[in-house]
Enzyme design. Structure first.
Site, short mmCIF file in Angstrom:
data_model
loop_
_atom_site.label_atom_id
_atom_site.label_comp_id
_atom_site.label_asym_id
_atom_site.label_seq_id
_atom_site.Cartn_x
_atom_site.Cartn_y
_atom_site.Cartn_z
N CYS A 76 19.26 -9.02 -11.76
CA CYS A 76 18.27 -8.84 -12.81
C CYS A 76 17.37 -7.65 -12.58
O CYS A 76 16.70 -7.19 -13.49
CB CYS A 76 17.44 -10.11 -12.94
SG CYS A 76 18.19 -11.30 -14.06
N ASP A 133 16.84 -16.49 -25.45
CA ASP A 133 18.01 -15.63 -25.22
C ASP A 133 19.27 -16.22 -25.84
O ASP A 133 20.27 -15.52 -25.93
CB ASP A 133 18.23 -15.44 -23.72
CG ASP A 133 17.14 -14.58 -23.10
OD1 ASP A 133 16.55 -13.76 -23.82
OD2 ASP A 133 16.89 -14.73 -21.89
#
Length: 724
Positions: A403, A434
């Site tokens: 990430c 998301d």
């Protein structure tokens, strides 16, 4: 862990090093300075570190810390460009050229070298396995001794095996415990004479040193069995012991006898080139038997085998000529005597005293220092003539993986806000979430996609993390995983290595997704500069999904996993993170959130904490719910080592973007606060729950294995995040 090899050259051969022993550690160091193009190196070891045997007596005596005893294989693998696999080998199929490591698909090789040392476990001695600890492998012994010496008040010790190793341990134990003000009792037991392999002068000095340390000698004593509180001799004598260890004999690992090569007493037989009867299998150190020049098991031979093994591995992989290893006939023995004194023997001559300890200490520290002074990976050199702004865009460190390689929250939100809403009745976007919600007949399905730039070159570990990361959005909405497609970018590999890598990845993906209840229904692969693993996943909802929009003022905020994966993996890239810290972080990233999702199914709002950090994802809940939050900094769980690294100035390359994209945050600043901006990979769930249920939910989470789960704050009616 490993750095990617030069992307201009495809990888065409697999070299696997089994074990992180002294020889392999030195080979990895040399490989980092002179790698062979086209070779992928894999190191398999049961743990992120390998203890150095020369310093074990000093550690037991209290002269060295546990960290000083260990070679950090994570840092070493990074330097060498090797992938590190955490596991214990249980077999080699030399016909198929496959290595068995429990819990993962087989690992294929073209050339393999074995350096796994020996064990002094005594399986034929009744009670030993249950009630004693072998002196080797060293890592296990060191951990058990560390715990024992810290907890005992009336120490009673028995060492089975009166050779030099057993005598060193006995004196080291006695010195350590007496230095703590205790009155230990230690018995050294041997079926023959104590330290009878030494010359007469050296033996007299050793026996005198044992007497000075108060060690009781039991010669010509055969052990019948070991109990929880004693060693019982054949004549019925019971020697009381709370810590029994075995330092007798050099026993090979059982699986070595079954790999289909010539062995001598279970030890892999090698020729002067360090090759076994199978030319593609080498063996070094204590696990090998030198057929051309048999020698006793001693670390000095392993160290001197390293340059020969390095040259021969390169030669066999490149079609060159191998060279022989010619071991010295005798060597200087430096033996610790408990305190800071040592005995030296060579060619029948022996001396002892503090000066020899300082000499031994210098030799040992010099050996270890070469693994501490490894230059970390830096930024690529900039051309003299370059575009304005290139330096600033490059940043001050290499781009992180996972990430840490994402685009910032602010840039992503701006891009998404410019898109028109969907004009289909069966597609619903949940602001801030998301995953999208699809409606098909009476079924409600959530769908999401995620992919990660690899931060570990072990494809199995990286795949497990990527699966958990992708499913995080499904679990955060309270859905049950259903299906997945796989999206892979592989580095340049030969056809054989492509097939091997895909086999490892798909095997791990199938296992992880099946455990989660999902099926693989397809995928896509391509070649690129480095390994990237992603999944598009779907899940089914049998109730309204949990979204970001339901948080209520007064709700408790629960976090199921500790923070810190971003800073730890960034520090690992720089060679600044201890191997144990990295290994622990990877284990946490491999932990699925399925049970946590079930426990938190009635949450008012929920999200997974990933790339935008805790602050960014909490801001998402606040934006969607029209709320704010109060966070108790001291209650936020952190991964082992994360705060220390943050205090040292380590941070992910996404760190500054996360600060900019997290909305207003007020309160104390500092390293602990920095970690709320740390991008997480396969992070925990963040849930807003009724305050009356929070304690019970945390207890259930902890009982289910989320041991760091905690209430970290509360939802407020004031926008923004307040820290205290």
């Amino acid at each position: 862990m490993g750095v990617a090899m030069n992307p201009d050259f495809p990888l065409v051969k697999d070299l696997v090093l089994i074990g992180g022993g002294h020889t392999h550690a030195l080979v990895l160091r040399k490989w980092g300075m002179k790698a062979l193009a086209g070779v992928r190196v894999t190191v398999i070891n049961p743990g992120p570190t390998a203890p150095y045997s020369g310093m074990l007596p000093g550690f037991v005596a209290g002269h060295y810390s546990r960290a000083e005893l260990d070679i950090d294989l994570v840092k070493l693998a990074r330097f060498a460009g090797a992938r590190l696999v955490n596991g214990a080998v249980t077999g080699i199929d030399t016909a198929a050229k496959l290595i068995t490591v429990p819990g993962r698909p087989p690992i294929a090789y073209d050339i393999v070298s074995v350096d796994v040392g020996i064990t002094s476990v005594m399986p034929d001695l009744p009670g030993f396995t249950d009630h004693a600890i072998p002196a080797k492998p060293l890592g296990t012994f060191a951990g058990r001794w560390d715990a024992f010496r810290a907890s005992t008040t009336k120490p009673r010790i028995a060492i089975i095996g009166g050779g030099v190793a057993g005598a060193e341990l006995a004196m080291a134990m006695m010195h350590n415990l007496r230095a703590r003000g205790l009155s230990p009792i230690a018995h050294l037991i041997d079926r023959g004479k104590i330290v009878d392999t030494l010359g007469d002068t050296a033996r007299r000095k050793m026996l005198a040193a044992l007497a000075d340390q108060g060690v009781t000698l039991n010669e010509d004593a055969s052990v019948a069995r070991v109990t929880a509180t004693a060693v019982v001799l054949d004549n019925g004598t019971e020697i009381a012991s709370d810590f029994t260890t075995g330092a007798a004999g050099a026993k090979p690992h059982d699986w070595q006898a079954d790999i289909g090569v010539d062995v001598q007493g279970g030890f892999i037989t090698v020729n002067e080139m360090l090759q076994s009867s199978d030319p593609s299998l080498f063996a070094v150190g204590d696990c090998a038997h030198l057929s051309h020049a048999p020698r006793p098991k001693a670390g000095v031979y392993a160290v001197r085998q390293a340059p020969v093994l390095f040259d021969n591995l390169r030669a066999v992989l490149s079609g060159g000529e191998l060279r022989p290893y010619d071991p010295q006939k005798d060597y200087l023995k430096l033996i610790s005597l408990g305190g800071k004194s040592a005995l030296a023997e060579r060619m029948g001559t022996a001396f002892s005293g503090p000066l020899l300890w300082r000499w031994k200490d210098h030799i040992d520290r010099t050996f270890m220092r070469q693994f501490d002074e490894l230059k970390p990976m830096g930024l690529p050199p900039l051309p003299l003539t370059r575009a304005v702004g290139l330096q600033e865009a490059l940043g001050d460190k290499p781009m992180c993986g996972g990430c840490g390689a994402k685009v910032g929250r602010g840039a992503l939100r701006a891009a998404l806000q410019s898109l028109p809403p969907p004009d289909r009745d069966d597609v619903q976007l949940v602001p801030g979430d998301d995953a999208g919600l699809l409606t098909m007949g009476g079924a409600r399905q959530v769908i999401s996609t995620d992919h990660l730039r690899a931060f570990t070159d072990d494809p199995v570990t990286m795949t497990r993390i990527a699966v958990n990361h992708a499913l995080g959005d499904i679990w955060a909405m309270g859905a049950a995983p259903q299906a997945a497609t796989v999206n892979l970018i592989l580095p340049k590999l030969s056809a054989d290595l492509q097939a091997r890598t895909l086999s490892e990845i798909m095997g791990a993906a199938h296992e992880a997704l099946s455990d989660a209840g999902a099926a693989i229904v397809g995928g896509h692969t391509s070649l690129g500069a480095e390994l990237t693993i992603g999944f598009t996943v779907t899940g089914l909802c049998d109730r309204d999904p949990v979204t970001l929009r339901g948080a209520k003022p007064g709700d408790a905020l629960i976090l199921t996993k500790p923070l810190g994966s971003g800073v730890i993996m960034a520090a690992e890239m720089a060679g600044a993170a201890p191997g144990g810290v990295v290994d622990s972080a990877l284990d946490l990233m491999c932990q699925p959130q399925a049970i946590a999702s079930s426990i938190l199914a009635n949450a008012h709002a929920m999200t997974d904490v990933t790339g935008f950090g805790l602050a960014g994802h909490l801001s998402g809940i606040g934006d969607a719910s029209g709320t704010g939050a109060l966070l108790e900094l001291a209650q936020i769980p952190l991964m082992d080592g994360a705060l220390t690294l943050a205090e040292a100035g380590q941070h992910s390359s996404l760190f500054k973007d996360n600060i900019a994209g997290s909305g207003p945050v007020t309160g104390p600043m500092g390293p602990r606060t920095d970690l709320i901006y740390d991008p997480q990979t396969a992070g925990g769930l963040l849930a807003a729950v009724g305050v009356d249920q929070a304690d019970d939910l945390v207890h259930k989470l902890q009982d289910a294995g989320y041991t760091s789960a905690a209430i970290i704050g509360y939802v407020t009616d004031t926008p923004g995040i307040t820290l205290r």
